[in-house]
Motif scaffolding. Structure first.
Motif, PDB file in Angstrom:
ATOM      1  N   MET A 183      45.590  25.403  13.742  1.00  0.00           N
ATOM      2  CA  MET A 183      45.255  26.070  14.997  1.00  0.00           C
ATOM      3  C   MET A 183      46.001  27.393  15.105  1.00  0.00           C
ATOM      4  SD  MET A 183      43.088  24.189  16.671  1.00  0.00           S
ATOM      5  CE  MET A 183      43.217  24.701  18.380  1.00  0.00           C
ATOM      6  N   PRO A 184      45.381  28.419  15.677  1.00  0.00           N
ATOM      7  CA  PRO A 184      46.104  29.678  15.890  1.00  0.00           C
ATOM      8  C   PRO A 184      47.061  29.550  17.069  1.00  0.00           C
ATOM      9  CG  PRO A 184      43.927  29.827  16.855  1.00  0.00           C
ATOM     10  CD  PRO A 184      43.994  28.480  16.177  1.00  0.00           C
ATOM     11  N   TRP A 185      47.972  30.514  17.186  1.00  0.00           N
ATOM     12  CA  TRP A 185      48.872  30.532  18.336  1.00  0.00           C
ATOM     13  C   TRP A 185      48.131  30.943  19.604  1.00  0.00           C
ATOM     14  CZ3 TRP A 185      49.328  35.125  20.985  1.00  0.00           C
ATOM     15  CH2 TRP A 185      48.901  36.267  20.312  1.00  0.00           C
ATOM     16  N   GLY A 186      47.121  31.808  19.419  1.00  0.00           N
ATOM     17  CA  GLY A 186      46.366  32.329  20.545  1.00  0.00           C
ATOM     18  C   GLY A 186      45.447  33.432  20.070  1.00  0.00           C
ATOM     19  N   VAL A 187      44.819  34.095  21.009  1.00  0.00           N
ATOM     20  CA  VAL A 187      43.882  35.155  20.667  1.00  0.00           C
ATOM     21  C   VAL A 187      43.798  36.125  21.845  1.00  0.00           C
ATOM     22  CG1 VAL A 187      41.859  33.890  21.557  1.00  0.00           C
ATOM     23  CG2 VAL A 187      41.541  35.624  19.790  1.00  0.00           C
ATOM     24  N   GLU A 188      43.650  37.418  21.543  1.00  0.00           N
ATOM     25  CA  GLU A 188      43.435  38.388  22.614  1.00  0.00           C
ATOM     26  C   GLU A 188      42.031  38.193  23.190  1.00  0.00           C
ATOM     27  OE1 GLU A 188      43.717  43.197  23.568  1.00  0.00           O
ATOM     28  OE2 GLU A 188      43.966  42.493  21.496  1.00  0.00           O
ATOM     29  N   VAL A 189      41.921  38.282  24.513  1.00  0.00           N
ATOM     30  CA  VAL A 189      40.638  38.017  25.167  1.00  0.00           C
ATOM     31  C   VAL A 189      40.308  39.095  26.193  1.00  0.00           C
ATOM     32  CG1 VAL A 189      40.718  35.501  24.862  1.00  0.00           C
ATOM     33  CG2 VAL A 189      41.742  36.534  26.922  1.00  0.00           C
ATOM     34  N   LYS A 190      39.027  39.117  26.573  1.00  0.00           N
ATOM     35  CA  LYS A 190      38.554  39.922  27.707  1.00  0.00           C
ATOM     36  C   LYS A 190      38.311  38.974  28.871  1.00  0.00           C
ATOM     37  CE  LYS A 190      35.933  43.201  24.813  1.00  0.00           C
ATOM     38  NZ  LYS A 190      34.559  43.660  24.489  1.00  0.00           N
ATOM     39  N   LEU A 191      38.729  39.402  30.058  1.00  0.00           N
ATOM     40  CA  LEU A 191      38.520  38.601  31.260  1.00  0.00           C
ATOM     41  C   LEU A 191      37.307  39.123  32.012  1.00  0.00           C
ATOM     42  CD1 LEU A 191      42.226  38.286  32.471  1.00  0.00           C
ATOM     43  CD2 LEU A 191      40.923  36.734  31.004  1.00  0.00           C
ATOM     44  N   PRO A 192      36.548  38.239  32.648  1.00  0.00           N
ATOM     45  CA  PRO A 192      35.338  38.687  33.350  1.00  0.00           C
ATOM     46  C   PRO A 192      35.672  39.411  34.643  1.00  0.00           C
ATOM     47  CG  PRO A 192      35.711  36.362  33.756  1.00  0.00           C
ATOM     48  CD  PRO A 192      36.746  36.785  32.747  1.00  0.00           C
ATOM     49  N   ALA A 193      34.732  40.187  35.140  1.00  0.00           N
ATOM     50  CA  ALA A 193      34.894  40.830  36.450  1.00  0.00           C
ATOM     51  C   ALA A 193      35.088  39.744  37.504  1.00  0.00           C
ATOM     52  CB  ALA A 193      33.656  41.662  36.764  1.00  0.00           C
ATOM     53  N   LEU A 234      48.982  37.053  30.865  1.00  0.00           N
ATOM     54  CA  LEU A 234      48.904  38.484  31.165  1.00  0.00           C
ATOM     55  C   LEU A 234      50.323  39.048  31.161  1.00  0.00           C
ATOM     56  CD1 LEU A 234      46.356  38.575  34.164  1.00  0.00           C
ATOM     57  CD2 LEU A 234      45.961  39.393  31.831  1.00  0.00           C
ATOM     58  N   PRO A 235      50.863  39.376  29.994  1.00  0.00           N
ATOM     59  CA  PRO A 235      52.275  39.776  29.930  1.00  0.00           C
ATOM     60  C   PRO A 235      52.590  41.076  30.646  1.00  0.00           C
ATOM     61  CG  PRO A 235      51.193  40.078  27.812  1.00  0.00           C
ATOM     62  CD  PRO A 235      50.225  39.337  28.680  1.00  0.00           C
ATOM     63  N   ALA A 236      51.574  41.929  30.883  1.00  0.00           N
ATOM     64  CA  ALA A 236      51.795  43.187  31.588  1.00  0.00           C
ATOM     65  C   ALA A 236      50.980  43.254  32.876  1.00  0.00           C
ATOM     66  CB  ALA A 236      51.455  44.368  30.680  1.00  0.00           C
ATOM     67  N   GLY A 237      50.570  42.101  33.397  1.00  0.00           N
ATOM     68  CA  GLY A 237      49.797  42.082  34.620  1.00  0.00           C
ATOM     69  C   GLY A 237      48.334  42.417  34.389  1.00  0.00           C
ATOM     70  N   ALA A 238      47.626  42.632  35.497  1.00  0.00           N
ATOM     71  CA  ALA A 238      46.176  42.809  35.445  1.00  0.00           C
ATOM     72  C   ALA A 238      45.758  44.079  34.708  1.00  0.00           C
ATOM     73  CB  ALA A 238      45.612  42.814  36.861  1.00  0.00           C
ATOM     74  N   GLN A 239      46.676  45.056  34.599  1.00  0.00           N
ATOM     75  CA  GLN A 239      46.310  46.317  33.954  1.00  0.00           C
ATOM     76  C   GLN A 239      46.472  46.289  32.433  1.00  0.00           C
ATOM     77  OE1 GLN A 239      47.669  50.013  35.884  1.00  0.00           O
ATOM     78  NE2 GLN A 239      48.534  48.743  37.500  1.00  0.00           N
ATOM     79  N   GLY A 240      47.022  45.217  31.885  1.00  0.00           N
ATOM     80  CA  GLY A 240      47.305  45.163  30.459  1.00  0.00           C
ATOM     81  C   GLY A 240      46.433  44.173  29.709  1.00  0.00           C
ATOM     82  N   PRO A 281      44.721  48.573  25.724  1.00  0.00           N
ATOM     83  CA  PRO A 281      45.924  49.405  25.899  1.00  0.00           C
ATOM     84  C   PRO A 281      46.932  48.772  26.844  1.00  0.00           C
ATOM     85  CG  PRO A 281      44.099  50.279  27.190  1.00  0.00           C
ATOM     86  CD  PRO A 281      43.531  49.156  26.376  1.00  0.00           C
ATOM     87  N   TRP A 282      48.192  49.034  26.579  1.00  0.00           N
ATOM     88  CA  TRP A 282      49.258  48.628  27.490  1.00  0.00           C
ATOM     89  C   TRP A 282      49.363  49.662  28.611  1.00  0.00           C
ATOM     90  CZ3 TRP A 282      51.119  43.902  26.938  1.00  0.00           C
ATOM     91  CH2 TRP A 282      51.072  43.301  25.674  1.00  0.00           C
ATOM     92  N   PRO A 283      49.729  49.261  29.816  1.00  0.00           N
ATOM     93  CA  PRO A 283      49.863  50.210  30.936  1.00  0.00           C
ATOM     94  C   PRO A 283      51.190  50.962  30.867  1.00  0.00           C
ATOM     95  CG  PRO A 283      50.328  47.993  31.705  1.00  0.00           C
ATOM     96  CD  PRO A 283      49.915  47.859  30.258  1.00  0.00           C
ATOM     97  N   ARG A 284      51.277  51.871  29.914  1.00  0.00           N
ATOM     98  CA  ARG A 284      52.552  52.539  29.632  1.00  0.00           C
ATOM     99  C   ARG A 284      52.996  53.486  30.745  1.00  0.00           C
ATOM    100  NH1 ARG A 284      54.337  51.922  24.314  1.00  0.00           N
ATOM    101  NH2 ARG A 284      52.883  50.730  23.010  1.00  0.00           N
ATOM    102  N   ASN A 285      52.135  53.690  31.723  1.00  0.00           N
ATOM    103  CA  ASN A 285      52.533  54.498  32.877  1.00  0.00           C
ATOM    104  C   ASN A 285      53.439  53.719  33.834  1.00  0.00           C
ATOM    105  OD1 ASN A 285      50.057  52.941  33.316  1.00  0.00           O
ATOM    106  ND2 ASN A 285      50.103  53.763  35.401  1.00  0.00           N
ATOM    107  N   LEU A 286      53.459  52.396  33.699  1.00  0.00           N
ATOM    108  CA  LEU A 286      54.306  51.577  34.561  1.00  0.00           C
ATOM    109  C   LEU A 286      55.719  51.508  33.989  1.00  0.00           C
ATOM    110  CD1 LEU A 286      51.949  48.537  35.348  1.00  0.00           C
ATOM    111  CD2 LEU A 286      52.278  50.630  36.677  1.00  0.00           C
ATOM    112  N   SER A 287      56.700  51.473  34.857  1.00  0.00           N
ATOM    113  CA  SER A 287      58.087  51.330  34.407  1.00  0.00           C
ATOM    114  C   SER A 287      58.616  49.963  34.806  1.00  0.00           C
ATOM    115  CB  SER A 287      58.966  52.435  35.015  1.00  0.00           C
ATOM    116  OG  SER A 287      58.882  52.407  36.423  1.00  0.00           O
TER     117      SER A 287
END
Length: 349
Positions: A183-193, A234-240, A281-287
């Motif tokens: 089994m994989p550890w996980g996978v990057e996904v797209k979330l629905p609207a 969501l390690p960087a919140g909804a924007q990541g 993309p990561w939300p690199r504008n956030l600090s």
């Protein structure tokens, strides 16, 4: 056992490090830039080739892929380049004598003495970090007793100098922590609207088929991994970026209980095997909020009736839940991600 203490020294620096609470936190993308760097990927690919025989043997016995073990090796000691030089007996004796975790340190010290008594390692070679973690993949003494393996058959479990022992011991740790072979550890996904970001939580688990029915998809359109109890991260919140993670991600968390760490291990292993980098993309504008800013955030939330537990500057489950309830109350995505914008909004009269 007495001889182990003959040369023991109190190490003031260990107490200083144990008491230090860094004021500044790092964003997940800054952390990943450092831990899953091009240099670490390139070196890890070479190291994976060098230990291929040991990795294949461990994979056959424990079901843990070599890339995962090598990724942990890279994370913990930069592939053996730096696993610490502090005498473990001295470090744990110091922490057990004066520290905020005296009971824990004394238990680990007893475990370390058992390791010496068994003849696995000489006292002068039992070195590691100031916090008591040892060897190339940084086992605490209690974990050494539970999971270390003599894979080269020399009668000693040597996670300092024997690569067969290092690789097998690390794979055994993960296997015993619930790793599921194949089994994989996980996978990057797209979330629905319209996705409810409040459900992106390690505690909210359901079969991949249910996530798929709700519109969660992989980045390339392939079927989701067949997790019986997958969770959206969501390690960087909804924007990541978003990830669907399963039991093997949780097995890595038992090695180090940090979602950033487990994500780094998974992504580094993925890159070592020639897989893709994170695509969204990561939300690199956030600090990142500092520890004192997080304390201010917790205090402001509590004052508005959104309980966060202790205002200690640590982003735990209670703070995340309080933040989510506040976000819902003002119509924001309830991702529980702390930001400077949210803090400023909370501090307005």
């Amino acid at each position: 056992m007495r001889s182990a203490f003959d040369q023991a020294q109190f190490l003031p620096r260990v107490i200083e490090l144990d008491r230090a609470q860094p004021e500044f936190t790092r964003t997940v993308w800054d952390y990943l830039d450092n831990t899953v760097s091009p240099q670490r990927i390139a070196t890890g690919q070479d190291k994976l080739l060098q230990v291929r025989a040991e990795a294949d043997a461990a994979a056959a016995r424990y079901g843990v892929p070599g890339a995962i073990v090598v990724a942990i090796w890279g994370m913990e000691s930069n592939y053996g380049g730096n696993y610490g030089s502090t005498p473990i007996i001295d470090a744990l004796a110091t922490l057990g004598f004066e520290g905020r975790r005296e009971d824990w340190a004394r238990r680990e010290l007893l475990a370390a003495l058992k390791i010496l008594d068994s003849g696995d390692i000489a006292r002068d070679r039992m070195i590691g970090s100031w916090a008591g973690a040892m060897g190339q993949t940084q086992f605490l003494p209690s974990n050494f007793l539970a999971y270390a393996v003599d894979a080269d058959g020399d009668g000693r479990r040597d996670i300092w100098g024997s690569m067969p022992d290092v690789v097998a011991s690390t794979a055994n740790f993960l296997s015993r922590s619930g790793w599921q072979a194949g089994m994989p550890w996980g996978v990057e996904v797209k979330l629905p609207a319209g996705f409810d970001y409040g459900r992106a939580d390690m505690a909210v688990r359901q079969p991949s088929a249910q996530w798929a029915a709700e519109g969660v998809t992989t980045m390339d359109g392939q079927p989701l991994p067949e997790f019986a109890d997958g969770a959206v991260l969501l390690p960087a919140g909804a924007q990541g970026p978003a990830f669907l993670v399963g039991p093997n991600f949780r097995a890595v968390l038992r090695y180090n209980n940090s979602t950033n760490y487990a994500l780094a291990v998974g992504l580094l292993a993925q890159r070592l095997g020639g897989g893709a980098d994170v695509q969204a993309p990561w939300p690199r504008n956030l600090s990142a909020l500092s520890r004192s800013q997080l304390t201010e955030l917790q205090t402001a939330l509590s004052q508005r009736g959104f309980a966060t537990g202790a205002a200690d500057g640590v982003m735990g489950p209670a703070t995340r839940e309080g933040l989510r309830r506040y976000q819902r109350s003002v119509g924001l995505p309830a991702d529980g991600y702390p930001s400077a914008e949210l803090l400023q909004r909370l501090q307005q009269p």
